[in-house]
Design an enzyme around this catalytic site. Structure first.
Site, PDB file in Angstrom:
ATOM      1  CD  GLU A 297      -3.060   0.848   0.152  1.00  0.00           C
ATOM      2  OE1 GLU A 297      -3.797   1.817  -0.131  1.00  0.00           O
ATOM      3  OE2 GLU A 297      -3.185  -0.277  -0.391  1.00  0.00           O
ATOM      4  CD  GLU A 328      -0.842   7.415  -2.605  1.00  0.00           C
ATOM      5  OE1 GLU A 328      -1.259   8.103  -1.644  1.00  0.00           O
ATOM      6  OE2 GLU A 328      -1.373   6.339  -2.948  1.00  0.00           O
ATOM      7  CG  ASP A 481      -5.133   2.982   4.784  1.00  0.00           C
ATOM      8  OD1 ASP A 481      -4.172   2.702   4.053  1.00  0.00           O
ATOM      9  OD2 ASP A 481      -5.176   4.004   5.483  1.00  0.00           O
TER      10      ASP A 481
END
Length: 497
Positions: A297, A328, A481
């Protein structure tokens, strides 16, 4: 009399059709409607159902989301964990005596002024970000003000701990968490999460989560979206101190899935320590028994050299699956000179075709193939209004359900509801889009009744679904998450892996 007989005849037949329905509830609706019409009783009433696009999409998801045949039993998660102190960013800045100024990004925060400028920079974009605060004493003072602020809330924090918490909500899963776990965090963790004694420490690591709502103002600034700005002075997670404890715990725990996070926390370390630690990360991952998939992750980063090293120094080929968001993904392609790397930032909603091109490039350049000894076969991309799951063909199953489940949890968790409340969410995904800009892609038109769109490109499959975005989010932290955990929970890896 004839009129009465006709009415009675119609009534008896209607009753008969009703009996058929009661006795044979599995009979297709179309058959019942045909029977009704053949009796000259007029068109059958349409079955009740959701009318809004959001309602139809949520109903379609519920039909699509099914558990995989082969399920995870034991999941090991590491290595970043902390206590999140969540509060209003604007109110904290006011409490610190700071005034609205000009926004400016800082890769590392050294002062209160740096904090204020960086917060304004990202609040103006409505974008999430995470930064390291270098000054221990100043951070401690800010953390004390934040922790004692009226309305401040304490939660489980850190990608690994949050993913572990999400998995632990499923009682049939056993979850191992390795990370720096202090007294407050241990108290907050689900009883179903096992923490090895070597992971326990006397003092918690605190991360400050400054939230803002869509339309919230700070000086002349108005936030376009609800989001959060995260910062910390986190040395234990920054050095990934629990990595070796994590790997050494796997032999006894015997997981069938490993989830790793925390690489982004190394940004506060020296280049030499980063390089050394990355090599140790690769060695540690290599020590995980073959056949156990490893999900990495990613999280917000600003150090291009560190990101480039993660891509090129064998980290990507060593993991099986990646989870990341639009910030990201763009930073990754910029750091490694991938597709659309000249783009400085996303202009509003990330273009689906561009995202698809970058995902394709990652799997083609760094994923498993006949000519490359890489384990990487899966990427779960999530942004505010849509998600994409990209997989190398032949390695994963149930990805249609997985991407839908990840998108569904984004709406329920943000709104703090058990199920999708269609009055509190909105469909904001592009109504049509191209699947690629670097080759002749297909044009897709969104259909809420069939919310998962699938396309293929040179041995790689893409599953796209919109998100039902919460209009009044209760909490934005940990959404990524939860999305990745839910997507993994519904995923099935093929036995030959």
């Amino acid at each position: 009399m004839a009129l009465w007989r006709g009415s009675a005849y119609a009534g008896f037949l209607a009753l008969a059709v009703g009996c058929v329905f009661l006795l044979e509830p599995e009979l297709p609706g179309s058959a019942l409607r045909s029977l009704w019409s053949s009796l000259c009783l007029g068109p059958a009433p349409a079955p009740p159902g959701p009318v809004s696009p959001e309602g139809r999409l949520a109903a379609a998801w519920d039909a699509l989301i099914v558990r995989p045949v082969r399920r995870w039993r034991r999941v090991a998660v590491g290595v970043n964990a902390c206590v999140d102190v969540v509060l209003s960013g604007v109110k904290l800045l006011q409490a610190l005596g700071l005034s609205p100024g000009n926004g400016k990004d800082h890769s590392i925060l050294h002062s209160r002024n740096d904090l204020e400028e960086a917060f304004i920079h990202f609040m103006g974009k409505g974008a999430a970000a995470e930064r390291f605060f270098s000054d221990k004493e100043t951070f401690h003072d800010i953390a004390q003000v934040a922790s004692e602020f009226p309305g401040a809330q304490h939660y489980v924090g850190g990608n690994a701990a949050l993913i572990g918490q999400k998995f632990a909500a499923n009682s049939d899963l056993k979850v191992l968490l390795c990370g720096p776990v202090g007294p407050k965090l241990h108290e907050l963790l689900d009883d179903n999460v096992f923490v090895p004694p070597e992971s326990l420490q006397e003092v918690d690591e605190f991360h400050l989560i400054l939230e803002y709502q869509a339309g919230e103002e700070w000086g002349q600034l108005k936030a376009p979206h609800a989001n959060r700005f995260i910062f910390s002075h986190d040395l234990s997670n920054g050095a990934m101190n629990m990595l070796e404890v994590f790997v050494s715990s796997l032999e006894e725990f015997q997981p069938d899935l490993v989830v790793l996070s925390g690489l982004h926390m190394m940004e506060g370390q020296s280049k030499e320590l980063q390089r050394k630690r990355l090599l140790e990360v690769v060695t540690s991952i290599s020590d995980i028994p073959t056949g156990i998939p490893v999900h990495l992750e990613l999280a917000s980063m600003t150090n291009r050299e560190l990101m480039s090293s993660i891509v090129h120094q064998q980290v990507f080929p060593a993991v099986t699956s990646l989870g990341l968001n639009e910030q990201e993904l763009l930073f990754l392609t910029q750091s490694a000179s991938g597709p659309h790397s000249s783009l400085s930032s996303w202009n509003g909603v990330p273009d689906v075709g561009m995202v698809s091109d970058i995902l394709f490039w990652i799997l083609k350049e760094h994923g498993r193939s006949k000519s490359r000894a890489s384990d990487l076969t899966r990427i779960h991309f999530h942004t505010l209004v849509y998600h994409i799951l990209a997989t190398v063909d032949g390695h994963w199953a149930n990805q249609l359900a997985a991407v839908a489940a990840g998108a569904r949890v984004a709406g329920t968790q943000a709104c703090a509801t058990e199920t999708i409340d269609t009055s509190r969410v909105s469909l904001r995904a592009p109504q049509e889009f191209m699947t690629s800009h670097s080759e002749a892609g297909s044009r897709i038109v969104l259909n809420p009744n069939k919310p998962v769109v699938e396309w293929h490109r040179e041995g790689i499959s893409f599953h796209f679904t919109p998100v039902l975005v919460c209009k009044d989010p209760i909490r934005t932290v940990g959404l990524g998450d939860a999305i990745s955990a839910e997507g993994l929970f519904y995923s099935e890896v093929h036995p030959h892996y």
